[in-house]
Design an enzyme around this catalytic site. Structure first.
Site, PDB file in Angstrom:
ATOM      1  N   SER A   1      13.417   6.426 -13.281  1.00 53.07           N
ATOM      2  CA  SER A   1      12.309   7.196 -13.829  1.00 53.07           C
ATOM      3  C   SER A   1      12.222   8.576 -13.178  1.00 53.07           C
ATOM      4  O   SER A   1      12.114   9.599 -13.863  1.00 53.07           O
ATOM      5  CB  SER A   1      10.999   6.438 -13.623  1.00 53.07           C
ATOM      6  OG  SER A   1       9.906   7.284 -13.768  1.00 53.07           O
ATOM      7  N   SER A   2      12.286   8.605 -11.852  1.00 48.70           N
ATOM      8  CA  SER A   2      12.181   9.889 -11.143  1.00 48.70           C
ATOM      9  C   SER A   2      13.328  10.810 -11.503  1.00 48.70           C
ATOM     10  O   SER A   2      13.133  12.020 -11.675  1.00 48.70           O
ATOM     11  CB  SER A   2      12.197   9.668  -9.632  1.00 48.70           C
ATOM     12  OG  SER A   2      11.088   8.952  -9.239  1.00 48.70           O
TER      13      SER A   2
ATOM     14  N   LYS B   1       4.361  29.494   5.359  1.00 41.69           N
ATOM     15  CA  LYS B   1       3.452  29.147   4.264  1.00 41.69           C
ATOM     16  C   LYS B   1       1.993  29.179   4.727  1.00 41.69           C
ATOM     17  O   LYS B   1       1.137  29.746   4.063  1.00 41.69           O
ATOM     18  CB  LYS B   1       3.806  27.777   3.698  1.00 41.69           C
ATOM     19  CG  LYS B   1       5.032  27.832   2.820  1.00 41.69           C
ATOM     20  CD  LYS B   1       5.375  26.484   2.273  1.00 41.69           C
ATOM     21  CE  LYS B   1       6.459  26.593   1.215  1.00 41.69           C
ATOM     22  NZ  LYS B   1       5.966  27.170  -0.035  1.00 41.69           N
TER      23      LYS B   1
ATOM     24  N   HIS C   1       0.850  -1.199   0.000  1.00 36.98           N
ATOM     25  CA  HIS C   1       0.000   0.000   0.000  1.00 36.98           C
ATOM     26  C   HIS C   1       0.882   1.244   0.000  1.00 36.98           C
ATOM     27  O   HIS C   1       0.670   2.173  -0.793  1.00 36.98           O
ATOM     28  CB  HIS C   1      -0.915  -0.009   1.225  1.00 36.98           C
ATOM     29  CG  HIS C   1      -1.512   1.321   1.569  1.00 36.98           C
ATOM     30  ND1 HIS C   1      -2.490   1.917   0.813  1.00 36.98           N
ATOM     31  CD2 HIS C   1      -1.242   2.197   2.578  1.00 36.98           C
ATOM     32  CE1 HIS C   1      -2.810   3.090   1.349  1.00 36.98           C
ATOM     33  NE2 HIS C   1      -2.065   3.287   2.417  1.00 36.98           N
TER      34      HIS C   1
ATOM     35  N   HIS D   1      13.461  11.181   4.234  1.00 38.80           N
ATOM     36  CA  HIS D   1      12.905  12.454   4.683  1.00 38.80           C
ATOM     37  C   HIS D   1      12.714  13.446   3.543  1.00 38.80           C
ATOM     38  O   HIS D   1      11.621  13.977   3.381  1.00 38.80           O
ATOM     39  CB  HIS D   1      13.628  13.048   5.881  1.00 38.80           C
ATOM     40  CG  HIS D   1      12.723  14.021   6.547  1.00 38.80           C
ATOM     41  ND1 HIS D   1      11.668  13.628   7.322  1.00 38.80           N
ATOM     42  CD2 HIS D   1      12.605  15.360   6.412  1.00 38.80           C
ATOM     43  CE1 HIS D   1      10.957  14.685   7.663  1.00 38.80           C
ATOM     44  NE2 HIS D   1      11.504  15.747   7.133  1.00 38.80           N
TER      45      HIS D   1
ATOM     46  N   GLU E   1      12.207  12.617   0.651  1.00 42.45           N
ATOM     47  CA  GLU E   1      11.144  12.001  -0.134  1.00 42.45           C
ATOM     48  C   GLU E   1       9.756  12.491   0.300  1.00 42.45           C
ATOM     49  O   GLU E   1       8.898  12.758  -0.532  1.00 42.45           O
ATOM     50  CB  GLU E   1      11.240  10.470  -0.017  1.00 42.45           C
ATOM     51  CG  GLU E   1      10.039   9.690  -0.536  1.00 42.45           C
ATOM     52  CD  GLU E   1       9.828   9.811  -2.033  1.00 42.45           C
ATOM     53  OE1 GLU E   1      10.819  10.036  -2.751  1.00 42.45           O
ATOM     54  OE2 GLU E   1       8.671   9.696  -2.470  1.00 42.45           O
TER      55      GLU E   1
ATOM     56  N   THR F   1       7.434  26.233   7.325  1.00 45.36           N
ATOM     57  CA  THR F   1       6.094  25.715   7.055  1.00 45.36           C
ATOM     58  C   THR F   1       5.040  26.657   7.607  1.00 45.36           C
ATOM     59  O   THR F   1       4.022  26.923   6.962  1.00 45.36           O
ATOM     60  CB  THR F   1       5.927  24.318   7.683  1.00 45.36           C
ATOM     61  OG1 THR F   1       7.107  23.556   7.412  1.00 45.36           O
ATOM     62  CG2 THR F   1       4.728  23.593   7.104  1.00 45.36           C
TER      63      THR F   1
ATOM     64  N   TYR G   1       9.063  15.309   1.499  1.00 38.83           N
ATOM     65  CA  TYR G   1       8.906  16.678   0.990  1.00 38.83           C
ATOM     66  C   TYR G   1       8.739  16.691  -0.519  1.00 38.83           C
ATOM     67  O   TYR G   1       8.159  17.626  -1.070  1.00 38.83           O
ATOM     68  CB  TYR G   1      10.079  17.557   1.444  1.00 38.83           C
ATOM     69  CG  TYR G   1      10.038  17.782   2.930  1.00 38.83           C
ATOM     70  CD1 TYR G   1       8.821  17.814   3.593  1.00 38.83           C
ATOM     71  CD2 TYR G   1      11.187  17.938   3.678  1.00 38.83           C
ATOM     72  CE1 TYR G   1       8.750  17.989   4.952  1.00 38.83           C
ATOM     73  CE2 TYR G   1      11.128  18.116   5.046  1.00 38.83           C
ATOM     74  CZ  TYR G   1       9.905  18.144   5.679  1.00 38.83           C
ATOM     75  OH  TYR G   1       9.839  18.312   7.027  1.00 38.83           O
TER      76      TYR G   1
ATOM     77  N   HIS H   1      15.409  11.826  12.943  1.00 38.34           N
ATOM     78  CA  HIS H   1      14.238  11.893  13.822  1.00 38.34           C
ATOM     79  C   HIS H   1      13.287  10.718  13.557  1.00 38.34           C
ATOM     80  O   HIS H   1      12.359  10.510  14.306  1.00 38.34           O
ATOM     81  CB  HIS H   1      13.521  13.247  13.716  1.00 38.34           C
ATOM     82  CG  HIS H   1      12.882  13.527  12.401  1.00 38.34           C
ATOM     83  ND1 HIS H   1      12.824  14.770  11.851  1.00 38.34           N
ATOM     84  CD2 HIS H   1      12.273  12.727  11.505  1.00 38.34           C
ATOM     85  CE1 HIS H   1      12.212  14.728  10.689  1.00 38.34           C
ATOM     86  NE2 HIS H   1      11.867  13.494  10.455  1.00 38.34           N
ATOM     87  N   HIS H   2      13.551   9.981  12.479  1.00 36.86           N
ATOM     88  CA  HIS H   2      12.786   8.751  12.260  1.00 36.86           C
ATOM     89  C   HIS H   2      13.348   7.593  13.083  1.00 36.86           C
ATOM     90  O   HIS H   2      12.817   6.502  13.059  1.00 36.86           O
ATOM     91  CB  HIS H   2      12.817   8.366  10.777  1.00 36.86           C
ATOM     92  CG  HIS H   2      12.168   9.390   9.895  1.00 36.86           C
ATOM     93  ND1 HIS H   2      10.830   9.358   9.585  1.00 36.86           N
ATOM     94  CD2 HIS H   2      12.669  10.486   9.271  1.00 36.86           C
ATOM     95  CE1 HIS H   2      10.543  10.390   8.784  1.00 36.86           C
ATOM     96  NE2 HIS H   2      11.635  11.080   8.587  1.00 36.86           N
TER      97      HIS H   2
ATOM     98  N   SER I   1      -0.790  27.172  -3.525  1.00 33.08           N
ATOM     99  CA  SER I   1      -0.456  28.588  -3.737  1.00 33.08           C
ATOM    100  C   SER I   1      -0.951  29.089  -5.076  1.00 33.08           C
ATOM    101  O   SER I   1      -1.045  30.296  -5.292  1.00 33.08           O
ATOM    102  CB  SER I   1       1.060  28.786  -3.669  1.00 33.08           C
ATOM    103  OG  SER I   1       1.580  28.215  -2.507  1.00 33.08           O
TER     104      SER I   1
ATOM    105  N   ARG J   1       1.809  -0.084  15.181  1.00 36.06           N
ATOM    106  CA  ARG J   1       1.440  -0.140  13.772  1.00 36.06           C
ATOM    107  C   ARG J   1       1.878  -1.480  13.186  1.00 36.06           C
ATOM    108  O   ARG J   1       2.603  -2.238  13.815  1.00 36.06           O
ATOM    109  CB  ARG J   1       2.099   1.017  13.012  1.00 36.06           C
ATOM    110  CG  ARG J   1       3.602   0.917  12.974  1.00 36.06           C
ATOM    111  CD  ARG J   1       4.275   2.184  12.496  1.00 36.06           C
ATOM    112  NE  ARG J   1       4.088   2.425  11.064  1.00 36.06           N
ATOM    113  CZ  ARG J   1       4.939   3.135  10.314  1.00 36.06           C
ATOM    114  NH1 ARG J   1       6.035   3.656  10.863  1.00 36.06           N
ATOM    115  NH2 ARG J   1       4.712   3.336   9.046  1.00 36.06           N
TER     116      ARG J   1
ATOM    117  N   TRP K   1       7.426  -0.301   4.062  1.00 35.76           N
ATOM    118  CA  TRP K   1       8.003   0.303   2.862  1.00 35.76           C
ATOM    119  C   TRP K   1       9.452   0.713   3.066  1.00 35.76           C
ATOM    120  O   TRP K   1      10.176   0.957   2.106  1.00 35.76           O
ATOM    121  CB  TRP K   1       7.180   1.512   2.411  1.00 35.76           C
ATOM    122  CG  TRP K   1       7.419   2.776   3.171  1.00 35.76           C
ATOM    123  CD1 TRP K   1       7.116   3.020   4.475  1.00 35.76           C
ATOM    124  CD2 TRP K   1       8.017   3.978   2.671  1.00 35.76           C
ATOM    125  NE1 TRP K   1       7.472   4.301   4.816  1.00 35.76           N
ATOM    126  CE2 TRP K   1       8.032   4.916   3.734  1.00 35.76           C
ATOM    127  CE3 TRP K   1       8.530   4.366   1.432  1.00 35.76           C
ATOM    128  CZ2 TRP K   1       8.554   6.203   3.588  1.00 35.76           C
ATOM    129  CZ3 TRP K   1       9.045   5.658   1.303  1.00 35.76           C
ATOM    130  CH2 TRP K   1       9.053   6.563   2.377  1.00 35.76           C
TER     131      TRP K   1
ATOM    132  N   ASP L   1       7.318  22.915 -25.128  1.00 32.37           N
ATOM    133  CA  ASP L   1       7.193  21.544 -24.623  1.00 32.37           C
ATOM    134  C   ASP L   1       8.220  21.384 -23.501  1.00 32.37           C
ATOM    135  O   ASP L   1       8.841  22.362 -23.096  1.00 32.37           O
ATOM    136  CB  ASP L   1       7.461  20.520 -25.739  1.00 32.37           C
ATOM    137  CG  ASP L   1       6.795  19.171 -25.446  1.00 32.37           C
ATOM    138  OD1 ASP L   1       7.103  18.577 -24.403  1.00 32.37           O
ATOM    139  OD2 ASP L   1       5.946  18.734 -26.241  1.00 32.37           O
TER     140      ASP L   1
END
Lengths: 535, 288
Positions: free
Chosen positions: A170-171, A332, A78, A254, A256, A329, A258, A303-304, A269, A451, A143, A107
């Site tokens: 790809s990315s 924003k 998932h 991390h 990722e 943040t 963002y 922090h993870h 915005s 979890r 994941w 283009d």
């Protein structure tokens, strides 16, 4: 148009190829954007189905429908499908469609590579999906693919790893293309500080992608060699360390997250000023805040891993660095609020989703701040609290904004108006059910429910049942979205939309100066007028 | 490279899809091979061949288009940006392995040896007799006795080879800019030759490591980091040398002008990048 010099004069004014092969060999940014968006929508439903399997199993304590191993495969798949198959490709699709139209380019800068980055994505997701049918099942390690657990995966392991490689390729190709387009293809007069924020946020996102996807690729390559080629990177007996993998993963992971949220900010915005009928408040502070968030994303990854066992200095450093993210943040959030302040607001569906995003993302941000506190994180770590947190920053943020973007730009893309009544029904169902779905998970986490487990203690039963009910309402509400999208593409409400679709949208962006739908090739000669209302 | 004309946008791309199919086939084959399937390696070789052939087709098309003047200056800028950011992604890829070497050598191994109060302290309880040192194959002495690779034999010689090849490459570039065809071809030939010489010597070094020194990919963390870093670098040298060979072939065919030679520039950038990575390897893997 004349995209080509003399030899290809016959290509003047040509439209798309006929037949299905048009979509296979296309180099057109609008076609490729459509491919990305359709693929992402399909994956959204695939990943969503997996989520509903998870929520069905968790509806009641005890084992209901699936084996624990399969349950863990579902949580893993998932996440991977939603992150790499739905959210990221959807934003790349928006980038493909909108960036050339927003900056006045004919283009994308590298059209052939654009085609390849889409098909490599499909190849990567195919490899990933194939693992579901393999001996030993799909990866079930979460994941994050932490060793040593992930090394116990059956036949699926090399396929999952190569899938990550392909998704990375790809990315990176997509990101290189976006950067080259933004730096090299802007119309004269479209200076960097006149670009719409969606373009700015994608520029920063593309940089993050190029910087961190290779890191993840390197990390999973070491998993592969540890499993099949006798290396000892993550094995203490040979002088390695499984914690090293966690550092590598989160150095990627991390930024990722963002990568999934910065383009979200960009779309918000873009939409909010149009429906508040005011220029965006604090344009340059938005740009600086985006750069600030991107910079901070590289220096907060541990922090993870507060509970993995870090020296005290590390815990403190990563705690304070993480809390600093709240500053850009917050800038924003306040800017969006100030944009709406005293505006002549109307509440069409894109605006509704955007407002819900501002409110609910703030909530997700606050729980993030709670977990940034290292001593408190020892309580929250690996509980449903973290699940609630990141789903609040992804579903009512990235997904809501992606759907806002679809409602906002579909009339431009198709020339048809969507059904506003149905769309508002979709919004209210989604906005209410998403809270029924994820808000109780905060309580579950604080009460200590871990979890990634298929069964739980009876004390967690009530909130889990409520959460599952919310999940099913949310999941099935998305079928309304699917219906609206298909209907809009076919004929919509029958109402012919104008070029600017939304009142005074022309002041806010170049794309609204084009016909709806825009011709197959746009801006083969650079536009003269550069709207600056968004500044 | 003409400065006039519109930005060139190709209208139908067949090669990228074919390249992707080759890539997918190759990886499916490799994964099957790792799982012990007998058709895996066949699929993998087949995929690799498709991949390379289609890539060759794509690049041939690009070369033809470039020579017929279809790319204006702006297209050239896009290509240059693409190459620069690609090299940046490669830098990040190598950064993972350099980072791994730094982390294991300076943090993990000392922790395993009971130094400091890091997370490895608990592992130290399992291997109380282990003393932190470098090089090491860990407390489990994984892979058995081995001899670490010295810096001043082949590796030092290889450093000189790569540095020289960087000079010959720049010399060829000067030849191209001065329209000195002879200098261009000689410079490129020397660069390609030195590149392949480097790879051959490294192959010999690997042979010695495996057969005489007991040093393999399985020799604990030292063997892992040594072969991973030098191996990926060697692979990049091969790719760089092949790219330069293509550039050499195109130069011989009379492609490239002082104004229009993106392929040469890209190959040269890539070569210098590979060169710099090697200097990092020589210092951090071999010398220290």
């Amino acid at each position: 148009m004349s995209a080509v010099v003399t030899e290809h004069d016959d290509h003047h004014d040509h439209g798309p190829e006929k037949g299905l092969l048009r979509w296979v060999f296309t180099t057109n940014h609008k076609d490729i954007g459509t491919l990305y968006l359709v693929f992402a929508l399909a994956m959204f439903f695939v990943g969503g189905t997996m989520a509903l399997i998870i929520r069905s199993e968790l509806f009641q304590p005890g084992m209901q429908f699936v084996e624990p191993q399969f349950f863990n495969s579902m949580t893993t798949m998932h996440a991977l499908v939603m992150v790499f198959g739905a959210v990221m490709p959807a934003f790349v699709g928006l980038a493909n469609w909108m960036i050339p139209m927003m900056i006045g380019a004919p283009d994308m800068a590298l059209p052939r590579m654009n085609n390849m980055s889409f098909w490599v994505l499909v190849a990567g997701v195919l490899l990933l999906a194939s693992t579901l049918f393999m001996e030993g099942g799909a990866p079930a390690s979460g994941w994050t693919l932490y060793p040593p657990l992930v090394l116990q995966t059956g036949n699926a392991l090399p396929f999952a790893i190569f899938s990550v490689h392909l998704l990375g390729i790809s990315s990176i190709m997509g990101a290189i293309n976006i950067i080259a387009t933004i730096f090299n293809m802007r119309a004269p007069g479209m200076t960097l500080m006149k670009m719409p924020l969606f373009v700015w946020t994608w520029l920063i996102t593309a940089f993050l992608l190029i910087a961190v996807m290779p890191v993840f690729a390197g990390g999973v390559t070491m998993l592969l060699t540890d499993k099949f080629f006798d290396t000892s990177f993550f094995d203490a007996a040979g002088g390695g360390d499984p914690v090293l993998y966690q550092h590598i993963f989160w150095f990627f992971g991390h930024p990722e997250v963002y990568i999934m949220i910065l383009p979200t900010f960009g779309v918000a915005s873009t939409i909010i000023p149009v429906f508040a009928r005011k220029p965006l408040f604090g344009y340059s502070s938005m740009v600086i805040a985006t750069i600030g968030i991107a910079f901070l994303s590289f220096i907060v990854w541990s922090h993870h891993m507060f509970t993995v066992g870090m020296p005290m200095a590390g815990e403190l450093y990563f705690m304070y660095a993480t809390m600093m993210i709240a500053i850009p943040t917050g800038v924003k959030i306040f800017n969006w609020t100030a944009t709406m302040w005293k505006g002549s607001m109307t509440f069409e569906t894109p605006m509704l989703f955007s407002i819900a995003f501002v409110v609910l993302f703030t909530l997700g941000g606050f729980t993030g701040l709670m977990m940034a506190l290292a001593p408190l994180d020892f309580q929250y770590h690996d509980t449903y609290f973290i699940v609630a947190h990141f789903h609040y920053t992804l579903v009512p943020a990235s997904i809501f904004i992606l759907q806002a973007a679809a409602y906002y730009w579909l009339p431009k893309w198709t020339g048809h108006m969507y059904n506003e009544k149905l769309a508002q029904l979709h919004f209210w169902l989604s906005a209410i059910s998403v809270n029924i779905l994820f808000f109780p998970q905060h309580f579950l986490g604080l009460a200590g429910m871990p979890r990634r487990i298929p069964d739980y203690a009876v004390q967690f039963a009530d909130w889990n049942m409520i959460s599952s009910i919310g999940a099913f309402i949310y999941g099935f509400s998305q079928l309304i979205f699917l219906y609206i999208v298909i209907q809009t593409i076919r004929q919509g409400t029958g109402e012919k939309v104008t070029d600017e679709v939304w009142e005074d949208a022309k002041k806010h962006g170049l794309e609204w100066h084009l016909p709806s739908p825009p011709p197959y090739h746009t801006f083969t000669t650079p536009p003269k007028v550069i709207p600056t209302e968004h500044i | 490279m003409s400065t006039s004309g519109n930005y060139y946008i190709p209208h139908k791309a067949t090669w990228p899809v074919m390249v992707t199919i080759g890539l997918l086939l190759m990886l499916v084959g490799f994964a099957n091979h790792l799982n012990g399937s007998t058709i895996g390696s066949t699929l993998m070789v087949l995929g690799l061949m498709v991949f390379l052939l289609m890539l060759a087709g794509w690049f041939t098309l690009q070369a033809i288009e470039s020579e017929s003047g279809m790319y204006n200056t702006q297209v050239g800028v896009s290509y240059r940006m693409g190459m620069m950011w690609f090299i940046f992604s490669e830098i990040m890829f190598f950064a993972v392995f350099f980072g791994t070497l730094w982390y294991t050598r300076n943090l993990v191994v000392p922790w395993l040896g009971g130094i400091g109060d890091g997370p490895g302290r608990s592992s130290h309880e399992l291997w109380q007799s282990f003393e932190a040192m470098w090089p090491t194959n860990g407390p489990g002495e994984v892979g058995g006795d081995f001899e670490p690779m010295g810096a001043w034999g082949i590796p030092f010689f290889n450093t000189l080879i790569l540095l020289t090849s960087g000079i010959t490459c720049t010399w060829a570039h000067h030849g191209l800019l001065a329209k000195n065809r002879d200098q261009l071809l000689k410079g490129l030939m020397a660069t390609v030759g030195l590149g392949f010489l480097f790879v051959s010597l490294q192959a010999f070094e690997y042979y010695e490591a495996y057969h005489d020194m007991g040093l393999t990919l399985g020799s604990g963390i030292y063997g892992s980091t040594f072969f991973m870093l030098t191996g990926f670098h060697g692979f990049h040298v091969c790719v760089g040398a092949i790219i330069l060979s293509v550039v050499l072939f195109r130069s011989w065919k009379g492609h490239f002008t002082p104004e229009n030679h993106f392929a040469f520039e890209a190959a040269a950038w890539y070569w210098h990048f590979v060169d710099v990575v090697w200097l990092g390897l020589f210092v951090f893997v071999y010398m220290l």
